[in-house]
Design an enzyme around this catalytic site. Sequence first.
Site, PDB file in Angstrom:
ATOM      1  N   SER A   1       7.971  28.199 -31.567  1.00  0.00           N
ATOM      2  CA  SER A   1       7.472  26.842 -31.726  1.00  0.00           C
ATOM      3  C   SER A   1       7.039  26.665 -33.176  1.00  0.00           C
ATOM      4  O   SER A   1       6.575  27.614 -33.812  1.00  0.00           O
ATOM      5  CB  SER A   1       6.284  26.644 -30.781  1.00  0.00           C
ATOM      6  OG  SER A   1       5.403  25.673 -31.299  1.00  0.00           O
TER       7      SER A   1
ATOM      8  N   HIS B   1       9.134  25.898  -0.335  1.00  0.00           N
ATOM      9  CA  HIS B   1       8.274  24.822  -0.873  1.00  0.00           C
ATOM     10  C   HIS B   1       7.563  25.258  -2.158  1.00  0.00           C
ATOM     11  O   HIS B   1       6.495  24.746  -2.479  1.00  0.00           O
ATOM     12  CB  HIS B   1       7.211  24.382   0.143  1.00  0.00           C
ATOM     13  CG  HIS B   1       7.744  24.115   1.511  1.00  0.00           C
ATOM     14  ND1 HIS B   1       8.130  22.871   1.939  1.00  0.00           N
ATOM     15  CD2 HIS B   1       7.979  24.961   2.557  1.00  0.00           C
ATOM     16  CE1 HIS B   1       8.563  22.948   3.191  1.00  0.00           C
ATOM     17  NE2 HIS B   1       8.483  24.207   3.583  1.00  0.00           N
TER      18      HIS B   1
END
Length: 443
Positions: free
Chosen positions: A277, A155
Amino acid sequence: MKLWEKGVSVDAAIEKFTVGKDRELDVLLAPFDILGSIAHVIMLESIGLIGREELPLLLTELKSLYQESLKPGFIIEPGVEDIHSQVELMLTRKLGDLGKKIHSGRSRNDQVLLDLKLFIRSRLETIVEKTNILAGIMLEKSEKHKDVLMPGYTHLQIAMPSSFGLWFGAWAESLTDDLMILQSAWKLTNQNPLGSAAGYGSSFPLNRTLTTRLLGFEHLNYNVIYAQMGRGKTERVVSFAISNLAATLSKLAFDVCLYMSQNFNFVSLPDELTTGSSIMPHKKNPDVFELIRGHCNKLQGLPMQITLIANNLPSGYFRDLQVMKELILPAFEELEACLDIAAYALDNIRINHTILEDRKYDYLFSVEEVNKLTLKGMPFRDAYKEIGRQIAEGEFRPEKKVDHTHEGSIGNLCLGEIAAKKEEILQGFNFADVNHAITKLLH
Ligand code: ARG
């Protein structure tokens, strides 16, 4: 130039639409189309449809065309419909009427079917090689980092101790199973459809066994109607094998992206393998793995697209099948590029050896501690409660050591067994037989 021209010229709009992308895409099939023609003319000579003195002329010309077709400049000329027409045109330019003889006992339907089988067969070999290389890298990394622990999740919640040995090894075994599926696709593909002609055979006494042997096929697609049905079925099965492998790569890519996030910081790439970036000066992004994931997720849609194109077609040839080439032909290059770059980047990946020093991972060891108490004689349920109490009261201080011994666990990765399974599968691909036949055919 149209192979079927009978004096009426086709409407330009109809021609443009029906040719579609064939002129670009069929270039990929060129060498395979010529190989098919070489086998076909040898067979035609053997049954007397081509003269003994004619065969060497055809073979010399076809072999030189084959070499030409491998060069980057090879094109399907404007006004020529497809690769089958282009090859016949080039041959006829050189040999006159003799060039036109090669279409006896054949249709473009079995020609394109054959070309696709030969193309797919050859590209599957490349995919298998590249998958094997990547699996090999994962086995190596697994062995190298077998003692480095990392968190295991369920999970996406911290669950149990895992290790880099386990994580890398998992991909090696997944790729091995993908090879198994690729082998079914390879075997299905490696059957000769040539001689099915338009889909109902020919009144010429074709020797299909001979072309099967010449082209290195393992079997014939015997029934001519079924052989034609191979168009669509081959692509569907192969695309499932591709999609299966793509699913492994996509899942692997997601793990890498996740583990590279600063919030995980389990693995990193050398700066040269990351991308920046335009605005944030600090960024070192895992674009490579995001693109692998994107491409591989896209490739998983392939079986559905192919299934839908062939879905409502009865037996027999339909032009719908041409559209499938637009999907299946470029898929190989896309997958190959992903396999190559994944191998390159993963070979250079760096791992964090000290992940578990962070106290937040202590709970990974809760089951280890429960099991230790159980081994000392406490019933499992009581041990579970005792460790639960220690956790709730902030007393839990695990030893952070694991002692797993069963097959496939942290302490017993079974890498030799996985490698052996992989080797056994690789033995089942008879690439050598195929390549031997093709080399002989071109000799
Ligand atoms: N370009 C066609 C295809 O990919 C070749 C076969 C054409 N056959 C025909 N009967 N029109 O299917």
